[in-house]
Write a protein that holds these residues in place. Sequence first.
Motif, PDB file in Angstrom:
ATOM      1  N   ALA A 197      -5.011   4.294  -2.277  1.00 31.57           N
ATOM      2  CA  ALA A 197      -4.717   5.152  -1.126  1.00 31.57           C
ATOM      3  C   ALA A 197      -3.559   4.593  -0.311  1.00 31.57           C
ATOM      4  CB  ALA A 197      -5.952   5.296  -0.247  1.00 31.57           C
ATOM      5  N   GLN A 198      -3.521   3.285  -0.154  1.00 29.70           N
ATOM      6  CA  GLN A 198      -2.426   2.666   0.583  1.00 29.70           C
ATOM      7  C   GLN A 198      -1.098   2.811  -0.158  1.00 29.70           C
ATOM      8  OE1 GLN A 198      -4.543  -1.207   1.069  1.00 29.70           O
ATOM      9  NE2 GLN A 198      -3.877  -1.066   3.199  1.00 29.70           N
ATOM     10  N   LEU A 199      -1.121   2.562  -1.441  1.00 30.21           N
ATOM     11  CA  LEU A 199       0.095   2.643  -2.241  1.00 30.21           C
ATOM     12  C   LEU A 199       0.630   4.067  -2.328  1.00 30.21           C
ATOM     13  CD1 LEU A 199      -0.925   0.292  -5.190  1.00 30.21           C
ATOM     14  CD2 LEU A 199       0.588  -0.263  -3.290  1.00 30.21           C
ATOM     15  N   GLY A 200      -0.267   5.046  -2.291  1.00 31.39           N
ATOM     16  CA  GLY A 200       0.137   6.431  -2.489  1.00 31.39           C
ATOM     17  C   GLY A 200       0.508   7.180  -1.237  1.00 31.39           C
ATOM     18  N   ALA A 201       0.226   6.640  -0.076  1.00 28.07           N
ATOM     19  CA  ALA A 201       0.516   7.356   1.172  1.00 28.07           C
ATOM     20  C   ALA A 201       2.018   7.566   1.327  1.00 28.07           C
ATOM     21  CB  ALA A 201      -0.037   6.575   2.357  1.00 28.07           C
ATOM     22  N   GLY A 202       2.438   8.812   1.360  1.00 27.39           N
ATOM     23  CA  GLY A 202       3.847   9.140   1.510  1.00 27.39           C
ATOM     24  C   GLY A 202       4.655   9.066   0.224  1.00 27.39           C
ATOM     25  N   LEU A 203       4.014   8.727  -0.882  1.00 28.05           N
ATOM     26  CA  LEU A 203       4.722   8.568  -2.152  1.00 28.05           C
ATOM     27  C   LEU A 203       5.018   9.926  -2.787  1.00 28.05           C
ATOM     28  CD1 LEU A 203       5.741   6.724  -4.491  1.00 28.05           C
ATOM     29  CD2 LEU A 203       3.404   6.837  -5.415  1.00 28.05           C
ATOM     30  N   THR A 204       6.272  10.122  -3.161  1.00 27.82           N
ATOM     31  CA  THR A 204       6.695  11.298  -3.925  1.00 27.82           C
ATOM     32  C   THR A 204       7.281  10.802  -5.235  1.00 27.82           C
ATOM     33  OG1 THR A 204       7.189  12.548  -1.911  1.00 27.82           O
ATOM     34  CG2 THR A 204       8.170  13.331  -3.960  1.00 27.82           C
ATOM     35  N   LEU A 256       6.639  -1.844   2.395  1.00 32.83           N
ATOM     36  CA  LEU A 256       5.436  -2.662   2.521  1.00 32.83           C
ATOM     37  C   LEU A 256       4.802  -2.538   3.900  1.00 32.83           C
ATOM     38  CD1 LEU A 256       6.600  -5.828   0.573  1.00 32.83           C
ATOM     39  CD2 LEU A 256       4.816  -4.224  -0.102  1.00 32.83           C
ATOM     40  N   ALA A 257       5.626  -2.377   4.937  1.00 28.65           N
ATOM     41  CA  ALA A 257       5.080  -2.177   6.277  1.00 28.65           C
ATOM     42  C   ALA A 257       4.308  -0.863   6.349  1.00 28.65           C
ATOM     43  CB  ALA A 257       6.202  -2.187   7.309  1.00 28.65           C
ATOM     44  N   ARG A 258       4.863   0.177   5.710  1.00 22.28           N
ATOM     45  CA  ARG A 258       4.192   1.487   5.695  1.00 22.28           C
ATOM     46  C   ARG A 258       2.868   1.392   4.942  1.00 22.28           C
ATOM     47  NH1 ARG A 258       1.765   5.312   6.113  1.00 22.28           N
ATOM     48  NH2 ARG A 258       2.353   7.525   6.074  1.00 22.28           N
ATOM     49  N   ILE A 259       2.870   0.694   3.818  1.00 24.50           N
ATOM     50  CA  ILE A 259       1.653   0.545   3.026  1.00 24.50           C
ATOM     51  C   ILE A 259       0.601  -0.260   3.790  1.00 24.50           C
ATOM     52  CG2 ILE A 259       0.715  -0.556   0.952  1.00 24.50           C
ATOM     53  CD1 ILE A 259       3.361   0.172  -0.438  1.00 24.50           C
ATOM     54  N   SER A 260       1.024  -1.328   4.464  1.00 26.38           N
ATOM     55  CA  SER A 260       0.092  -2.184   5.195  1.00 26.38           C
ATOM     56  C   SER A 260      -0.553  -1.451   6.353  1.00 26.38           C
ATOM     57  CB  SER A 260       0.834  -3.429   5.716  1.00 26.38           C
ATOM     58  OG  SER A 260       1.362  -4.185   4.651  1.00 26.38           O
ATOM     59  N   MET A 261       0.178  -0.497   6.936  1.00 30.96           N
ATOM     60  CA  MET A 261      -0.337   0.246   8.097  1.00 30.96           C
ATOM     61  C   MET A 261      -1.350   1.325   7.693  1.00 30.96           C
ATOM     62  SD  MET A 261       3.180   0.746  10.260  1.00 30.96           S
ATOM     63  CE  MET A 261       2.426   2.059  11.241  1.00 30.96           C
ATOM     64  N   THR A 262      -1.355   1.707   6.432  1.00 24.92           N
ATOM     65  CA  THR A 262      -2.253   2.770   5.968  1.00 24.92           C
ATOM     66  C   THR A 262      -3.678   2.256   5.891  1.00 24.92           C
ATOM     67  OG1 THR A 262      -0.449   3.730   4.671  1.00 24.92           O
ATOM     68  CG2 THR A 262      -2.674   4.445   4.146  1.00 24.92           C
ATOM     69  N   THR A 263      -4.602   3.037   6.362  1.00 20.92           N
ATOM     70  CA  THR A 263      -6.011   2.665   6.355  1.00 20.92           C
ATOM     71  C   THR A 263      -6.532   2.573   4.925  1.00 20.92           C
ATOM     72  OG1 THR A 263      -6.354   3.785   8.451  1.00 20.92           O
ATOM     73  CG2 THR A 263      -8.309   3.244   7.183  1.00 20.92           C
ATOM     74  N   ARG A 264      -7.254   1.497   4.643  1.00 16.54           N
ATOM     75  CA  ARG A 264      -7.852   1.347   3.315  1.00 16.54           C
ATOM     76  C   ARG A 264      -8.965   2.381   3.122  1.00 16.54           C
ATOM     77  NH1 ARG A 264      -7.465  -3.277   0.301  1.00 16.54           N
ATOM     78  NH2 ARG A 264      -5.929  -4.781   1.036  1.00 16.54           N
ATOM     79  N   ARG A 265      -9.042   2.890   1.880  1.00 12.76           N
ATOM     80  CA  ARG A 265     -10.131   3.818   1.552  1.00 12.76           C
ATOM     81  C   ARG A 265     -10.684   3.475   0.195  1.00 12.76           C
ATOM     82  NH1 ARG A 265      -8.011   9.703   1.825  1.00 12.76           N
ATOM     83  NH2 ARG A 265      -6.033   8.757   1.324  1.00 12.76           N
TER      84      ARG A 265
END
Length: 265
Positions: A197-204, A256-265
């Motif tokens: 979920a963290q890696l995929g947030a905002g990923l196109t 990496l900052a964007r990924i780190s800020m994403t809530t883990r699921r």
Amino acid sequence: MGLAVVNALSGRLTAEVRRDGDRWVLEYERGVAVATPARTGPADGHGTAITFRPDAEIFETLEFSFDALAERFRELAFLNRDLDITLTDDRDLAAPRAVRFRFPGGPRDRIAEQGAPLHPDVIGFEREYSDMEGTVEVAFRWCDSREERVASYANSRPTTGGGTHELGFRDGLAAALNAHAREQQLLTPSDPDFTPAQLGAGLTAVVSVKLDRPEFEGATRDRLGNGPVRACVAEAVREYLAAWLRANPAQAAAVLARISMTTRR
């Protein structure tokens, strides 16, 4: 699904073939040849023109959707950078319309269209692997959103059910980003890896493979099953993304900052 299927579903189909200076015509009715192929005269250049009408005994409606055809032709054009496709609609003579699709950058051009990028570069590459008997082409970028948009294809066919190429892409993505985060001490030895979920947030992303012998699975044949593809795609993505992260520290830090800020699921 292929010309054989189109022929079987057509009330009438004509194939005009220009080859070796000759013009040949093949005609079919409901999938059955009307006559043997006939040479009808000389021809300049080469190529094939297919004319067909859907079988009224099979389909409830025989009207083609311009928008649906345009969407699919656009997709084919960015998946095959050498293609130049023109779609023309002359059904309304008072308001004819035509569109042209050509994407010299391939899938990169598709990703570049997406708005609000988190970093300027579109990450992309193409590589051939004998182990999977084909090539892999990938393009991706993170955008300033929470939505993940990953589209995968096998031989230009949408694989909405995913498959080994999409799994390999995610494997390589996770390996490169987790390793880089640990190198930069954003993850300590005791921290768990980033979640999908963290890696995929905002990923196109666009993940496209072209294979000599594709193996499709599922009730609608929308999932790729070729085993060697997963390892090959994972290796390619991991190596290329790792090199990009090292060569672009500012963009890597933003990702990496964007990924780190994403809530883990």
